[in-house]
Structures are given as structure tokens and as C-alpha cells.
Design a protein around this motif. Structure first.
Motif, PDB file in Angstrom:
ATOM      1  N   ILE A  18     -36.681  30.279  -0.027  1.00 38.59           N
ATOM      2  CA  ILE A  18     -35.932  29.027  -0.158  1.00 38.59           C
ATOM      3  C   ILE A  18     -36.857  27.908  -0.601  1.00 38.59           C
ATOM      4  O   ILE A  18     -36.540  27.147  -1.524  1.00 38.59           O
ATOM      5  N   PHE A  19     -38.020  27.793   0.052  1.00 35.48           N
ATOM      6  CA  PHE A  19     -38.944  26.714  -0.296  1.00 35.48           C
ATOM      7  C   PHE A  19     -39.524  26.903  -1.693  1.00 35.48           C
ATOM      8  O   PHE A  19     -39.763  25.930  -2.408  1.00 35.48           O
ATOM      9  N   ARG A  20     -39.704  28.141  -2.130  1.00 30.91           N
ATOM     10  CA  ARG A  20     -40.174  28.391  -3.491  1.00 30.91           C
ATOM     11  C   ARG A  20     -39.125  27.918  -4.499  1.00 30.91           C
ATOM     12  O   ARG A  20     -39.449  27.310  -5.518  1.00 30.91           O
ATOM     13  N   GLU A  21     -37.857  28.175  -4.180  1.00 29.71           N
ATOM     14  CA  GLU A  21     -36.782  27.734  -5.067  1.00 29.71           C
ATOM     15  C   GLU A  21     -36.677  26.210  -5.096  1.00 29.71           C
ATOM     16  O   GLU A  21     -36.455  25.618  -6.161  1.00 29.71           O
ATOM     17  N   ILE A  22     -36.863  25.566  -3.955  1.00 29.94           N
ATOM     18  CA  ILE A  22     -36.831  24.099  -3.908  1.00 29.94           C
ATOM     19  C   ILE A  22     -37.951  23.525  -4.755  1.00 29.94           C
ATOM     20  O   ILE A  22     -37.744  22.590  -5.543  1.00 29.94           O
ATOM     21  N   ARG A  23     -39.161  24.060  -4.607  1.00 31.83           N
ATOM     22  CA  ARG A  23     -40.282  23.573  -5.419  1.00 31.83           C
ATOM     23  C   ARG A  23     -40.028  23.791  -6.902  1.00 31.83           C
ATOM     24  O   ARG A  23     -40.354  22.941  -7.724  1.00 31.83           O
ATOM     25  N   HIS A  24     -39.400  24.912  -7.255  1.00 35.97           N
ATOM     26  CA  HIS A  24     -39.084  25.186  -8.661  1.00 35.97           C
ATOM     27  C   HIS A  24     -38.138  24.122  -9.220  1.00 35.97           C
ATOM     28  O   HIS A  24     -38.376  23.575 -10.301  1.00 35.97           O
ATOM     29  N   TYR A  25     -37.072  23.813  -8.479  1.00 38.42           N
ATOM     30  CA  TYR A  25     -36.114  22.830  -8.967  1.00 38.42           C
ATOM     31  C   TYR A  25     -36.673  21.411  -8.945  1.00 38.42           C
ATOM     32  O   TYR A  25     -36.254  20.566  -9.730  1.00 38.42           O
ATOM     33  N   GLN A  26     -37.636  21.129  -8.068  1.00 36.44           N
ATOM     34  CA  GLN A  26     -38.258  19.812  -8.068  1.00 36.44           C
ATOM     35  C   GLN A  26     -39.166  19.633  -9.278  1.00 36.44           C
ATOM     36  O   GLN A  26     -39.329  18.525  -9.779  1.00 36.44           O
ATOM     37  N   ARG A  27     -39.756  20.717  -9.750  1.00 34.34           N
ATOM     38  CA  ARG A  27     -40.650  20.626 -10.916  1.00 34.34           C
ATOM     39  C   ARG A  27     -39.899  20.547 -12.235  1.00 34.34           C
ATOM     40  O   ARG A  27     -40.388  19.961 -13.192  1.00 34.34           O
ATOM     41  N   THR A  28     -38.727  21.152 -12.308  1.00 27.26           N
ATOM     42  CA  THR A  28     -38.012  21.200 -13.576  1.00 27.26           C
ATOM     43  C   THR A  28     -37.302  19.881 -13.854  1.00 27.26           C
ATOM     44  O   THR A  28     -36.973  19.132 -12.934  1.00 27.26           O
ATOM     45  N   THR A  29     -37.070  19.637 -15.117  1.00 29.88           N
ATOM     46  CA  THR A  29     -36.386  18.414 -15.521  1.00 29.88           C
ATOM     47  C   THR A  29     -35.010  18.692 -16.112  1.00 29.88           C
ATOM     48  O   THR A  29     -34.281  17.750 -16.408  1.00 29.88           O
ATOM     49  N   ASN A  30     -34.664  19.964 -16.285  1.00 35.90           N
ATOM     50  CA  ASN A  30     -33.351  20.256 -16.852  1.00 35.90           C
ATOM     51  C   ASN A  30     -32.267  20.027 -15.810  1.00 35.90           C
ATOM     52  O   ASN A  30     -32.522  19.962 -14.615  1.00 35.90           O
ATOM     53  N   SER A  31     -31.044  19.910 -16.269  1.00 37.31           N
ATOM     54  CA  SER A  31     -29.948  19.521 -15.383  1.00 37.31           C
ATOM     55  C   SER A  31     -29.497  20.694 -14.513  1.00 37.31           C
ATOM     56  O   SER A  31     -29.594  21.855 -14.901  1.00 37.31           O
TER      57      SER A  31
END
Length: 120
Positions: free
Chosen positions: A31-44
Motif C-alpha cells: 500500500i505504501f509503495r503504491e502511495i509513493r508511486h502516485y505521489q511521484r507521478t504527475t499524470n491524472s
């Protein structure tokens, strides 16, 4: 004979090491890996087609909308959804639960009051 035996045991040792030392990730690590992934990305996060459908259903048929306006609306919708869900998540943690429920979202709407755009 000795070379064949060492070769076969060497291969099995490598195979065993791969299986023994493989790291198992817990549910929360993923879960935390997925959160970090979405925090780094800029796409919608919300698909553009879904936003366009909602906008077309709200606006009258004869009105057109520019692409930049759709992108601005999409950005504001995503920001609102993320803030609302993070506030609802705080209500969940306050209730000493880990599962977000409908009553947490309703409580968040009540706490935000009439000034919130969704309550008008």
C-alpha cells in the motif's frame, strides 16, 4: 565424477538461496509503495473521458468547452477528491478503524459545513 557432483550441488545451492532469501512484502508495504508511486507521478488519477462525460451531462447541448478548461476542471476535481478522502481517512483513524466507511464521509461533510462546495 567430482566435477559433476560439485556442479549439480552448486546449481541447487544457488536455486535454494534464491528461494530462501526472497523478501516477502506485507500488505501495508504494498500500500505504501503504491502511495509513493502516485505521489511521484504527475499524470491524472481520474480518466479524462469520465470527466468529459460528466461535464457534457451538466452543460447544455449547444455549449462547447475548450481542452484547457477541461484540464483545469479535471485538476480541481482531483484535488477536491484527494482532500476529501484524506479528511475522511482522518475520521476513520479517529474512530480507531482501518476501513473507510460511508459514515466517515458524511461526518467529513458535516465538519466542513455549508462553506464546502459539495454541501451547497
Amino acid at each position: 565424477m567430482a566435477s559433476n557432483r560439485s556442479r549439480s550441488t552448486g546449481e541447487s545451492i544457488i536455486w535454494r538461496r534464491r528461494n530462501i532469501y526472497r523478501r516477502r512484502y506485507s500488505y501495508y508495504d504494498n500500500i505504501f509503495r503504491e502511495i509513493r508511486h502516485y505521489q511521484r507521478t504527475t499524470n491524472s488519477l481520474v480518466p479524462k473521458a469520465a470527466i468529459v462525460r460528466v461535464i457534457k451531462s451538466i452543460l447544455p447541448q449547444h455549449i462547447r468547452i475548450q481542452r484547457s478548461a477541461v484540464e483545469a476542471l479535471q485538476e480541481s476535481v482531483e484535488v477536491y477528491i484527494v482532500q476529501f478522502l484524506s479528511d475522511s481517512d482522518l475520521c476513520t483513524f479517529n474512530a480507531k478503524r482501518r476501513t473507510l466507511m460511508t459514515k466517515d464521509m458524511l461526518l467529513t461533510r458535516r465538519i466542513r459545513g455549508r462553506a464546502d462546495i459539495i454541501n451547497k
